[in-house]
Design a protein around this motif. Structure first.
Motif, PDB file in Angstrom:
ATOM      1  N   GLN A 107      -3.333  -4.638   4.396  1.00  0.00           N
ATOM      2  CA  GLN A 107      -2.649  -4.844   3.064  1.00  0.00           C
ATOM      3  C   GLN A 107      -2.137  -3.908   3.577  1.00  0.00           C
ATOM      4  O   GLN A 107      -0.175  -4.107   2.252  1.00  0.00           O
ATOM      5  CB  GLN A 107      -3.308  -4.837   1.882  1.00  0.00           C
ATOM      6  CG  GLN A 107      -4.148  -6.067   1.652  1.00  0.00           C
ATOM      7  CD  GLN A 107      -4.604  -6.398   0.276  1.00  0.00           C
ATOM      8  OE1 GLN A 107      -4.497  -5.751  -1.145  1.00  0.00           O
ATOM      9  NE2 GLN A 107      -6.090  -6.923   0.476  1.00  0.00           N
ATOM     10  N   MET A 108      -2.085  -2.879   4.193  1.00  0.00           N
ATOM     11  CA  MET A 108      -1.304  -1.783   3.697  1.00  0.00           C
ATOM     12  C   MET A 108      -0.060  -1.946   4.285  1.00  0.00           C
ATOM     13  O   MET A 108      -0.169  -1.719   6.126  1.00  0.00           O
ATOM     14  CB  MET A 108      -2.038  -0.426   4.128  1.00  0.00           C
ATOM     15  CG  MET A 108      -0.965   1.205   3.829  1.00  0.00           C
ATOM     16  SD  MET A 108      -1.025   1.189   2.029  1.00  0.00           S
ATOM     17  CE  MET A 108      -2.560   1.778   1.484  1.00  0.00           C
ATOM     18  N   ASP A 109       1.256  -1.989   4.142  1.00  0.00           N
ATOM     19  CA  ASP A 109       2.464  -2.606   4.931  1.00  0.00           C
ATOM     20  C   ASP A 109       3.763  -2.462   4.091  1.00  0.00           C
ATOM     21  O   ASP A 109       3.702  -2.667   3.089  1.00  0.00           O
ATOM     22  CB  ASP A 109       2.513  -4.606   4.402  1.00  0.00           C
ATOM     23  CG  ASP A 109       3.387  -4.820   6.353  1.00  0.00           C
ATOM     24  OD1 ASP A 109       4.374  -3.412   6.498  1.00  0.00           O
ATOM     25  OD2 ASP A 109       2.941  -5.745   6.296  1.00  0.00           O
ATOM     26  N   PHE A 110       4.377  -0.923   4.503  1.00  0.00           N
ATOM     27  CA  PHE A 110       5.449  -0.496   3.985  1.00  0.00           C
ATOM     28  C   PHE A 110       6.696  -1.717   3.553  1.00  0.00           C
ATOM     29  O   PHE A 110       7.058  -1.583   5.181  1.00  0.00           O
ATOM     30  CB  PHE A 110       5.727   0.660   4.773  1.00  0.00           C
ATOM     31  CG  PHE A 110       4.798   1.194   4.677  1.00  0.00           C
ATOM     32  CD1 PHE A 110       4.728   2.339   3.510  1.00  0.00           C
ATOM     33  CD2 PHE A 110       3.660   1.739   5.660  1.00  0.00           C
ATOM     34  CE1 PHE A 110       2.879   3.345   4.098  1.00  0.00           C
ATOM     35  CE2 PHE A 110       2.370   2.132   5.577  1.00  0.00           C
ATOM     36  CZ  PHE A 110       2.412   3.617   4.465  1.00  0.00           C
ATOM     37  N   ASP A 111       6.992  -1.737   2.721  1.00  0.00           N
ATOM     38  CA  ASP A 111       8.069  -2.800   2.494  1.00  0.00           C
ATOM     39  C   ASP A 111       8.481  -4.473   3.775  1.00  0.00           C
ATOM     40  O   ASP A 111       9.080  -4.473   3.503  1.00  0.00           O
ATOM     41  CB  ASP A 111       9.425  -2.141   2.874  1.00  0.00           C
ATOM     42  CG  ASP A 111       9.653  -0.922   2.547  1.00  0.00           C
ATOM     43  OD1 ASP A 111       9.053  -0.533   1.339  1.00  0.00           O
ATOM     44  OD2 ASP A 111      10.892   0.409   2.862  1.00  0.00           O
ATOM     45  N   ASN A 112       6.896  -4.518   3.991  1.00  0.00           N
ATOM     46  CA  ASN A 112       6.820  -5.422   4.319  1.00  0.00           C
ATOM     47  C   ASN A 112       7.209  -5.599   5.751  1.00  0.00           C
ATOM     48  O   ASN A 112       7.003  -6.593   6.297  1.00  0.00           O
ATOM     49  CB  ASN A 112       6.856  -7.262   3.759  1.00  0.00           C
ATOM     50  CG  ASN A 112       6.026  -6.971   1.780  1.00  0.00           C
ATOM     51  OD1 ASN A 112       4.990  -7.324   2.211  1.00  0.00           O
ATOM     52  ND2 ASN A 112       6.979  -7.547   1.520  1.00  0.00           N
ATOM     53  N   THR A 113       7.189  -4.563   6.409  1.00  0.00           N
ATOM     54  CA  THR A 113       7.960  -4.380   8.047  1.00  0.00           C
ATOM     55  C   THR A 113       7.082  -3.001   9.089  1.00  0.00           C
ATOM     56  O   THR A 113       7.284  -3.089   9.690  1.00  0.00           O
ATOM     57  CB  THR A 113       9.334  -3.769   7.790  1.00  0.00           C
ATOM     58  OG1 THR A 113      10.051  -3.152   7.239  1.00  0.00           O
ATOM     59  CG2 THR A 113       9.893  -5.503   6.985  1.00  0.00           C
ATOM     60  N   LEU A 114       6.472  -2.841   8.135  1.00  0.00           N
ATOM     61  CA  LEU A 114       5.784  -1.213   9.408  1.00  0.00           C
ATOM     62  C   LEU A 114       4.611  -1.456   9.300  1.00  0.00           C
ATOM     63  O   LEU A 114       3.927  -1.104   7.559  1.00  0.00           O
ATOM     64  CB  LEU A 114       6.611  -0.347   8.670  1.00  0.00           C
ATOM     65  CG  LEU A 114       5.649   0.791   9.750  1.00  0.00           C
ATOM     66  CD1 LEU A 114       6.273   0.513  11.197  1.00  0.00           C
ATOM     67  CD2 LEU A 114       6.936   2.563   9.419  1.00  0.00           C
ATOM     68  N   PRO A 115       3.926  -2.442   9.470  1.00  0.00           N
ATOM     69  CA  PRO A 115       1.943  -2.651   9.364  1.00  0.00           C
ATOM     70  C   PRO A 115       1.497  -1.291   9.271  1.00  0.00           C
ATOM     71  O   PRO A 115       2.071  -0.656  10.314  1.00  0.00           O
ATOM     72  CB  PRO A 115       1.696  -3.680   9.630  1.00  0.00           C
ATOM     73  CG  PRO A 115       2.990  -4.459  10.033  1.00  0.00           C
ATOM     74  CD  PRO A 115       3.685  -3.452  10.669  1.00  0.00           C
ATOM     75  N   ILE A 116       0.600  -0.581   8.951  1.00  0.00           N
ATOM     76  CA  ILE A 116      -0.561   0.430   9.197  1.00  0.00           C
ATOM     77  C   ILE A 116      -0.603   0.474  10.674  1.00  0.00           C
ATOM     78  O   ILE A 116      -0.166   1.659  11.491  1.00  0.00           O
ATOM     79  CB  ILE A 116      -1.371   0.610   8.343  1.00  0.00           C
ATOM     80  CG1 ILE A 116      -2.052   2.266   8.318  1.00  0.00           C
ATOM     81  CG2 ILE A 116      -2.784  -0.512   8.704  1.00  0.00           C
ATOM     82  CD1 ILE A 116      -3.216   2.520   7.961  1.00  0.00           C
ATOM     83  N   LEU A 117      -1.534  -0.235  11.375  1.00  0.00           N
ATOM     84  CA  LEU A 117      -1.459  -0.113  12.170  1.00  0.00           C
ATOM     85  C   LEU A 117      -0.472  -0.109  13.682  1.00  0.00           C
ATOM     86  O   LEU A 117      -1.220  -0.075  14.971  1.00  0.00           O
ATOM     87  CB  LEU A 117      -2.711  -1.147  13.670  1.00  0.00           C
ATOM     88  CG  LEU A 117      -4.076  -0.981  12.215  1.00  0.00           C
ATOM     89  CD1 LEU A 117      -4.871  -2.326  13.178  1.00  0.00           C
ATOM     90  CD2 LEU A 117      -4.406   0.334  12.264  1.00  0.00           C
ATOM     91  N   SER A 118       0.885  -0.262  13.096  1.00  0.00           N
ATOM     92  CA  SER A 118       2.218  -0.482  13.876  1.00  0.00           C
ATOM     93  C   SER A 118       2.363   1.176  14.122  1.00  0.00           C
ATOM     94  O   SER A 118       3.419   1.616  14.570  1.00  0.00           O
ATOM     95  CB  SER A 118       3.399  -1.012  13.970  1.00  0.00           C
ATOM     96  OG  SER A 118       3.663  -0.962  12.506  1.00  0.00           O
ATOM     97  N   HIS A 119       2.298   2.464  13.149  1.00  0.00           N
ATOM     98  CA  HIS A 119       2.314   3.954  13.572  1.00  0.00           C
ATOM     99  C   HIS A 119       1.984   4.062  14.884  1.00  0.00           C
ATOM    100  O   HIS A 119       0.697   3.842  15.762  1.00  0.00           O
ATOM    101  CB  HIS A 119       1.673   4.143  12.413  1.00  0.00           C
ATOM    102  CG  HIS A 119       2.579   4.205  11.291  1.00  0.00           C
ATOM    103  ND1 HIS A 119       2.185   3.109  10.100  1.00  0.00           N
ATOM    104  CD2 HIS A 119       3.441   4.726  10.799  1.00  0.00           C
ATOM    105  CE1 HIS A 119       2.840   2.598   9.225  1.00  0.00           C
ATOM    106  NE2 HIS A 119       3.427   3.632   9.058  1.00  0.00           N
ATOM    107  N   ASP A 120       2.261   5.264  14.918  1.00  0.00           N
ATOM    108  CA  ASP A 120       1.486   5.974  16.546  1.00  0.00           C
ATOM    109  C   ASP A 120       0.377   7.529  15.927  1.00  0.00           C
ATOM    110  O   ASP A 120       0.199   7.270  17.513  1.00  0.00           O
ATOM    111  CB  ASP A 120       2.786   7.201  16.757  1.00  0.00           C
ATOM    112  CG  ASP A 120       4.319   6.279  17.176  1.00  0.00           C
ATOM    113  OD1 ASP A 120       4.071   4.645  18.003  1.00  0.00           O
ATOM    114  OD2 ASP A 120       5.357   6.475  16.701  1.00  0.00           O
ATOM    115  N   VAL A 121       0.861   7.450  15.610  1.00  0.00           N
ATOM    116  CA  VAL A 121      -0.040   8.298  14.466  1.00  0.00           C
ATOM    117  C   VAL A 121      -0.717   8.069  13.154  1.00  0.00           C
ATOM    118  O   VAL A 121       0.158   7.875  12.053  1.00  0.00           O
ATOM    119  CB  VAL A 121       0.044   9.672  14.508  1.00  0.00           C
ATOM    120  CG1 VAL A 121      -1.321  10.361  14.614  1.00  0.00           C
ATOM    121  CG2 VAL A 121      -0.117  10.921  16.145  1.00  0.00           C
ATOM    122  N   ILE A 122      -1.921   7.588  12.680  1.00  0.00           N
ATOM    123  CA  ILE A 122      -2.604   7.778  11.766  1.00  0.00           C
ATOM    124  C   ILE A 122      -3.528   8.615  11.288  1.00  0.00           C
ATOM    125  O   ILE A 122      -4.663   9.172  12.213  1.00  0.00           O
ATOM    126  CB  ILE A 122      -3.621   6.166  10.969  1.00  0.00           C
ATOM    127  CG1 ILE A 122      -2.393   5.003  11.595  1.00  0.00           C
ATOM    128  CG2 ILE A 122      -3.719   6.265  10.379  1.00  0.00           C
ATOM    129  CD1 ILE A 122      -2.806   4.270  12.038  1.00  0.00           C
TER     130      ILE A 122
END
Length: 217
Positions: free
Chosen positions: A164-179
């Protein structure tokens, strides 16, 4: 500490248990501000901030007292707030040194509530997403259910936060380079009493403890 493109992050996570804010001296000790400690970014994740009616109402229009303390102390050292996000007792603050602020862009926040079937923010996660020197960075603060027997609930809510963590419905959490994932996750160690766990820690028998680690099993 984590080094990325010569940046140093110091991440603090603390379940404050509804206590009052600490003073400047205590905060200085917490972040080792009185020592030679070259840090570029401070991340402060708090759980169980006081959440009475008045405090909750104030959080919609102003920073909580903890965040105000952080800003007051760190600004004197050249660190400025990138973003603060809060839901009920969860608060996440990110501070960057002035020399890096121009390279921190597209800052966004998101909240996932998992308490009371997703309707209450006593459990869940708050997160900040940003591009830092071109890299997509996500920082989370989460608080999952306590007690030994709720291991399945913790895993379920962990997965809910990822989904559910999706920034502005365009950037899911797992699409980041580093978490960077911090918080009071409440995972426990199965099959050992408290005394046995302390004894094994004293003996540095960490391999034995890992056999009961709920995160692994």
């Amino acid at each position: 500490m984590y080094i990325m493109k010569q940046l140093r992050l110091q991440i603090i996570t603390w379940n404050v248990g509804g206590s009052e804010t600490i003073n400047n001296d205590q905060f200085t000790k917490l972040l080792s501000l009185d020592k030679a400690n070259p840090v570029d970014v401070y991340v402060i994740s708090l759980q169980e901030i006081e959440t009475g009616f008045l405090e909750t109402a104030k959080s919609f229009v102003s920073y909580d007292d903890w965040a105000k303390l952080f800003m007051s102390t760190l600004s004197s050292l050249g660190f400025y707030l990138v973003e603060n996000v809060r839901v009920q007792g969860l608060s996440l603050s990110v501070f960057a040194h002035l020399t890096h602020l121009a390279f921190v862009r597209f800052v966004r926040t998101h909240i996932v509530r998992t308490g009371l079937a997703g309707n209450w923010g006593n459990k869940g996660g708050v997160a900040i997403s940003a591009r830092v020197y071109g890299e997509k960075i996500c920082i989370l603060n989460t608080h999952l259910p306590a007690h030994l027997e709720y291991d399945e609930a913790r895993v379920e809510q962990f997965c809910d936060i990822i989904e559910q963590m999706d920034f502005d419905n365009t950037l899911p959490i797992l699409s980041h380079d580093v978490i960077f994932w911090s918080g009071d996750l409440n995972f426990r160690i199965n099959d050992f009493s408290r005394k046995e766990i302390l004894d094994l820690i004293e003996k540095k028998s960490y391999t034995d403890l890992l056999q009961g680690d709920q995160v692994i099993i």
